[in-house]
Each structure stands twice: as structure tokens, then as C-alpha cells.
Scaffold this active site. Structure first.
Site, PDB file in Angstrom:
ATOM      1  N   GLU A 189      -1.156 -16.174   8.098  1.00 25.55           N
ATOM      2  CA  GLU A 189      -1.515 -14.770   8.285  1.00 25.55           C
ATOM      3  C   GLU A 189      -1.286 -13.959   7.006  1.00 25.55           C
ATOM      4  OE1 GLU A 189      -0.539 -14.525  13.056  1.00 25.55           O
ATOM      5  OE2 GLU A 189       0.934 -13.690  11.685  1.00 25.55           O
ATOM      6  N   CYS A 231      -0.124  -8.077   2.000  1.00 28.55           N
ATOM      7  CA  CYS A 231       1.056  -8.920   2.168  1.00 28.55           C
ATOM      8  C   CYS A 231       0.565 -10.326   2.491  1.00 28.55           C
ATOM      9  CB  CYS A 231       1.895  -8.338   3.305  1.00 28.55           C
ATOM     10  SG  CYS A 231       3.327  -9.327   3.725  1.00 28.55           S
ATOM     11  N   CYS A 259       7.985 -22.014   7.466  1.00 27.93           N
ATOM     12  CA  CYS A 259       9.021 -21.864   6.434  1.00 27.93           C
ATOM     13  C   CYS A 259      10.160 -22.811   6.767  1.00 27.93           C
ATOM     14  CB  CYS A 259       9.520 -20.431   6.389  1.00 27.93           C
ATOM     15  SG  CYS A 259      10.818 -20.186   5.139  1.00 27.93           S
ATOM     16  N   CYS A 288      15.419 -18.763   9.177  1.00 26.46           N
ATOM     17  CA  CYS A 288      16.297 -17.614   9.421  1.00 26.46           C
ATOM     18  C   CYS A 288      16.206 -17.235  10.912  1.00 26.46           C
ATOM     19  CB  CYS A 288      15.871 -16.427   8.573  1.00 26.46           C
ATOM     20  SG  CYS A 288      15.972 -16.771   6.805  1.00 26.46           S
ATOM     21  N   CYS A 295      13.635 -14.415  12.102  1.00 27.08           N
ATOM     22  CA  CYS A 295      12.257 -14.430  11.586  1.00 27.08           C
ATOM     23  C   CYS A 295      11.354 -15.371  12.384  1.00 27.08           C
ATOM     24  CB  CYS A 295      12.292 -14.843  10.119  1.00 27.08           C
ATOM     25  SG  CYS A 295      10.671 -15.125   9.386  1.00 27.08           S
ATOM     26  N   CYS A 311       7.171  -7.018   9.389  1.00 30.14           N
ATOM     27  CA  CYS A 311       8.002  -8.011   8.698  1.00 30.14           C
ATOM     28  C   CYS A 311       8.619  -8.958   9.698  1.00 30.14           C
ATOM     29  CB  CYS A 311       9.168  -7.340   7.978  1.00 30.14           C
ATOM     30  SG  CYS A 311       8.712  -6.267   6.657  1.00 30.14           S
TER      31      CYS A 311
HETATM   32  N1  SAH Z   1      10.739 -15.851   2.649  1.00 26.36           N
HETATM   33  C1  SAH Z   1      10.740 -14.639   1.911  1.00 26.36           C
HETATM   34  C2  SAH Z   1       9.523 -13.801   2.129  1.00 26.36           C
HETATM   35  C3  SAH Z   1       9.011 -13.675   3.542  1.00 26.36           C
HETATM   36  S1  SAH Z   1      10.030 -12.800   4.683  1.00 26.36           S
HETATM   37  C4  SAH Z   1      11.990 -13.850   2.212  1.00 26.36           C
HETATM   38  O1  SAH Z   1      12.734 -14.210   3.126  1.00 26.36           O
HETATM   39  O2  SAH Z   1      12.229 -12.892   1.502  1.00 26.36           O
HETATM   40  C5  SAH Z   1       9.768 -11.128   4.175  1.00 26.36           C
HETATM   41  C6  SAH Z   1      10.826 -10.147   4.597  1.00 26.36           C
HETATM   42  O3  SAH Z   1      10.811  -9.947   6.006  1.00 26.36           O
HETATM   43  C7  SAH Z   1      12.252 -10.578   4.248  1.00 26.36           C
HETATM   44  O4  SAH Z   1      12.891  -9.535   3.555  1.00 26.36           O
HETATM   45  C8  SAH Z   1      12.898 -10.807   5.582  1.00 26.36           C
HETATM   46  O5  SAH Z   1      14.270 -10.541   5.518  1.00 26.36           O
HETATM   47  C9  SAH Z   1      12.135  -9.842   6.468  1.00 26.36           C
HETATM   48  N2  SAH Z   1      12.167 -10.188   7.890  1.00 26.36           N
HETATM   49  C10 SAH Z   1      12.076 -11.416   8.422  1.00 26.36           C
HETATM   50  N3  SAH Z   1      12.109 -11.352   9.772  1.00 26.36           N
HETATM   51  C11 SAH Z   1      12.219 -10.035  10.096  1.00 26.36           C
HETATM   52  C12 SAH Z   1      12.275  -9.322  11.334  1.00 26.36           C
HETATM   53  N4  SAH Z   1      12.194  -9.950  12.512  1.00 26.36           N
HETATM   54  N5  SAH Z   1      12.368  -7.975  11.305  1.00 26.36           N
HETATM   55  C13 SAH Z   1      12.388  -7.331  10.118  1.00 26.36           C
HETATM   56  N6  SAH Z   1      12.324  -7.952   8.917  1.00 26.36           N
HETATM   57  C14 SAH Z   1      12.248  -9.290   8.905  1.00 26.36           C
HETATM   58 FE1  SF4 Z   2      11.561 -18.075   5.670  1.00 28.35          FE
HETATM   59 FE2  SF4 Z   2      11.405 -16.006   7.330  1.00 28.35          FE
HETATM   60 FE3  SF4 Z   2      13.723 -16.665   6.225  1.00 28.35          FE
HETATM   61 FE4  SF4 Z   2      11.795 -15.586   4.706  1.00 28.35          FE
HETATM   62  S1  SF4 Z   2      12.867 -14.572   6.371  1.00 28.35           S
HETATM   63  S2  SF4 Z   2      13.102 -17.345   4.214  1.00 28.35           S
HETATM   64  S3  SF4 Z   2       9.991 -16.482   5.718  1.00 28.35           S
HETATM   65  S4  SF4 Z   2      12.552 -17.933   7.662  1.00 28.35           S
END
Ligand code: SAH
Ligand code: SF4
Length: 346
Positions: free
Chosen positions: A95, A108, A115, A119, A122, A338
Site C-alpha cells: 500500500e 507515503c 515487515c 512491532c 503496527c 500510520c
Molecule cells: N519501519 C519504519 C517505517 C514504517 S512505520 C519505522 O518503523 O519507522 C512508520 C511510522 O508509523 C513509525 O514511526 C511507526 O512508529 C508508526 N506507527 C506504526 N504503527 C502505528 C500505529 N498503530 N499508530 C500510530 N503510528 C504507528
Molecule cells: Fe516494521 Fe511497523 Fe515496526 Fe516500522 S513500525 S519497523 S513497519 S513493524
């Protein structure tokens, strides 16, 4: 050269295109013309490249392509935020999000399908890791959206904040960055590019030395214990002290180069004590902090703090002299905010 698929012309730089055209017994300026069609005019169809000879167009169509993905569908939120779901040649889905502002828009984009870092907060991480995207697949997201929107002159920023960890796909990322900045293409200034990373330390420092892109560091915790809970993959590989040490020696070429991202999760990292601990951790590091209330997605089991608690967290940092910004979610109605990108087709 690291691009595997040399038949996809979108990932070749002008030098490589000229070499290929020499093999096809075509002059170098024809390679530059093709580059402009692809990178400035977002044209994929060789038959529309009218300043190339018919026979060249036919030979190109027979052996080459431009961009290996298609828009499967697009969803639009009331504020104009638009989420694109792309399908790749091997049926993977990814996406990208179009984010309109009054005078420009940002894109974006994704760097991986899924990934590996998993996390807890996420949706992309929850989907697991499928594979790295090629430079052609990353650039394809940008050019397909620009072709659909027909307004490339208003392209503000390209954000590597979609699915995946860009610094775990750094050779393709490097290629994309250099193609985006080519003066015969989009000619995008590196300052308009933000690479968001969970903190892949060696690649972060190397890229910060060799380019002028901006970085968003997804810190998300004030200490290793909380970070381990929220970002187990990232914290195991690059523990917080090593990341903070790297940020202390981060090259600073201009203001605003470094941003710290902090997703607030209710009851986990959102207390005033966490705010104070975060400020202490960041002491001496010149960076703006972006607070993001956790965007929910099905099955995460996590929730966002109330607004008053977000404001309180911000106040603690501001009173210590920190520049803090609260990022409002965009496109939550269409699961485009995000952390909500999972490319699960419903
Ligand atoms: N993997 C990279 C880029 C993709 S995630 C990273 O982790 O930076 C992009 C951003 O979205 C990151 O700053 C992450 O902390 C944030 N993010 C991920 N899941 C989220 C959520 N459920 N709500 C708000 N921000 C989130
Ligand atoms: Fe991967 Fe999501 Fe963590 Fe970014 S925030 S490193 S996309 S799992």
C-alpha cells in the site's frame, strides 16, 4: 549494479539506460528521452512515447516493461487522503498513501511487503515479512500515483513511512533515492525525502553521511524495557543505548533533519514519568519529537491514550525546551493512518 530485473526500465539510471540503448544501437539521447517519459511524465506504455521511432517502441515493448505493479484499488477518506493498494507480479500486495495539503501533497510509500520487525503496535508488523521490494516496485508506487493524479508539480514530500523497514532494504532504497533526484526526472531535493526507521544503526549512519535526506527515528519508548515490549525485533537487534549513541553523533547538515517519532500507547509508554524519562534520554540531541496517538487496527489489543494525556505528555517535553508536534491521524476511516497498512484485501 544491484537491480536484478534489467528488463524493467524504471529502475535503470540514465547511464545504465544509455548502455542498454547502445546495445540496441540507439543513440544516448534516446535513452534520455525514454528516461523523461518514465520519470517525468509517468508514462509506462511504450506506444505513447511519440518521440521514439516506431521500430524502437516495438522492440522495447517486445522485451521490456516499465514498472512491475498495478493499482488494485484506491480508497479515499473525507479529507482527500487516498490509500492505494497495489498488486505485484507475484501477487503480493502493498500500500501507499496520497496525503493532500493545501498547496502540495506528500506520498507515503512502502519499502517491503510486510515487515520482519513485528512491532506490537503496527499492523504491517502483525502481517509478518514477505519480501523486500525492488527499486522498480518502490518507484512504481510513486509514478503510478503521479500518473493518476496528474499533478506532479505539486509533489511535496516522499515519505518512506509505509509498509516495511526501509533500512533493511537499503541497496534498493539507495537506487530509488538517486533516481528520484535525477534532474531529468522528478528532480526531488533530498530534503523533501523522509526515511522513517526503527533504528537500523549502521545503515542510518551511512545514509546520513552520504545523502541529505531527512530521518524520522521511531523511538516509541523512553527505556529499553518498554521498547522491548513494543518493538521486540528492533530492540533485540539495535538496543536503545546504541541507537541513542548513534543519534548523538548524527551529522547535522540543516535544521529539521532529525525527527523522533513516538507512538503513544495507553498504559504502556504514555505516562508523565515516561515523558520525563524520554526528555532525559534525548538530552543534547537536536531533534523535534512527533507524538502520534496509537492508531487502532483489528487484533492489536492496544489502545490510544485520551487526548488530555497526549497533551500532558507534550507539555512535559515542551517545558524542558523540546520542540514537540502532535501528528493528527490522516485517513483512519480507510485504514490508511500510520501503522494501519496491512494490504489485506477485504
Ligand atoms: N519501519 C519504519 C517505517 C514504517 S512505520 C519505522 O518503523 O519507522 C512508520 C511510522 O508509523 C513509525 O514511526 C511507526 O512508529 C508508526 N506507527 C506504526 N504503527 C502505528 C500505529 N498503530 N499508530 C500510530 N503510528 C504507528
Ligand atoms: Fe516494521 Fe511497523 Fe515496526 Fe516500522 S513500525 S519497523 S513497519 S513493524
Amino acid at each position: 549494479m544491484d537491480t536484478k530485473d534489467t528488463t524493467d526500465l524504471i529502475s535503470l539510471n540514465r547511464e545504465e539506460l544509455r548502455k542498454l540503448f547502445a546495445e540496441l544501437e540507439e543513440p544516448a539521447f534516446r535513452a534520455d528521452q525514454l528516461f523523461e517519459w518514465v520519470h517525468r511524465k509517468h508514462i509506462r506504455d511504450f506506444s505513447a512515447m511519440t518521440n521514439l521511432s516506431l521500430s524502437l517502441r516495438e522492440r522495447l515493448a517486445a522485451g521490456y516493461r516499465v514498472s512491475p505493479l498495478e493499482i488494485r484499488r484506491a480508497l479515499e477518506a473525507p479529507d482527500g487522503t487516498r490509500k492505494y493498494v497495489f498488486v505485484l507480479a507475484d501477487e503480493e500486495t502493498i500500500e501507499a498513501v496520497f496525503l493532500p495539503e493545501p498547496d502540495y501533497f506528500s506520498l507515503c510509500v512502502s519499502s517491503q511487503a510486510g515487515c520482519p520487525l513485528a512491532c506490537a503496535f503496527c499492523a504491517t508488523g502483525g502481517r509478518g515479512f514477505r519480501r523486500n521490494l525492488t527499486a522498480a516496485e518502490i518507484l512504481g508506487q510513486i509514478h503510478l500515483i503521479l500518473a493518476e493524479r496528474a499533478a506532479a508539480d505539486r509533489l511535496g514530500n516522499v515519505l518512506f513511512m509505509g509498509m516495511g523497514e526501509p533500512l533493511l532494504n537499503v541497496s534498493e532504497l539507495r537506487r530509488v533515492l538517486s533516481l528520484l533526484s535525477d534532474p531529468r526526472g522528478l528532480a526531488l531535493s533530498p530534503r523533501k525525502i523522509v526515511v522513517s526507521t526503527s533504528g537500523v544503526v549502521p545503515e542510518l549512519l551511512a545514509l546520513a553521511e552520504e545523502t541529505n535526506v531527512r530521518f524520522a527515528i521511531s523511538l516509541n519508548a523512553p527505556n529499553p524495557a518498554i521498547r522491548k515490549k513494543l518493538m521486540p525485533g528492533a530492540e533485540t537487534k539495535y538496543p536503545l543505548p546504541a541507537l541513542i549513541q548513534a543519534l548523538r553523533k548524527f551529522p547535522r547538515n540543516y535544521p529539521g533533519r532529525l525527527m523522533i517519532e513516538y507512538v503513544l500507547v495507553r498504559g504502556v509508554n504514555d505516562s508523565e514519568a515516561s515523558a520525563a524519562e524520554l526528555e532525559k534520554l534525548l538530552r543534547g540531541i537536536k531533534a523535534r519529537v512527533n507524538l502520534i496517538a496509537h492508531n487502532p487496527f483489528p487484533g492489536s489489543g492496544l489502545t490510544a491514550p485520551e487526548k488530555s494525556r497526549v497533551l500532558r505528555f507534550q507539555e512535559v517535553l515542551i517545558s524542558a525546551g523540546r520542540n514537540v508536534f502532535i501528528r493528527e491521524p490522516r485517513g483512519a476511516e480507510i485504514q490508511a493512518a500510520c501503522g494501519q497498512l496491512a494490504a489485506v484485501l477485504k
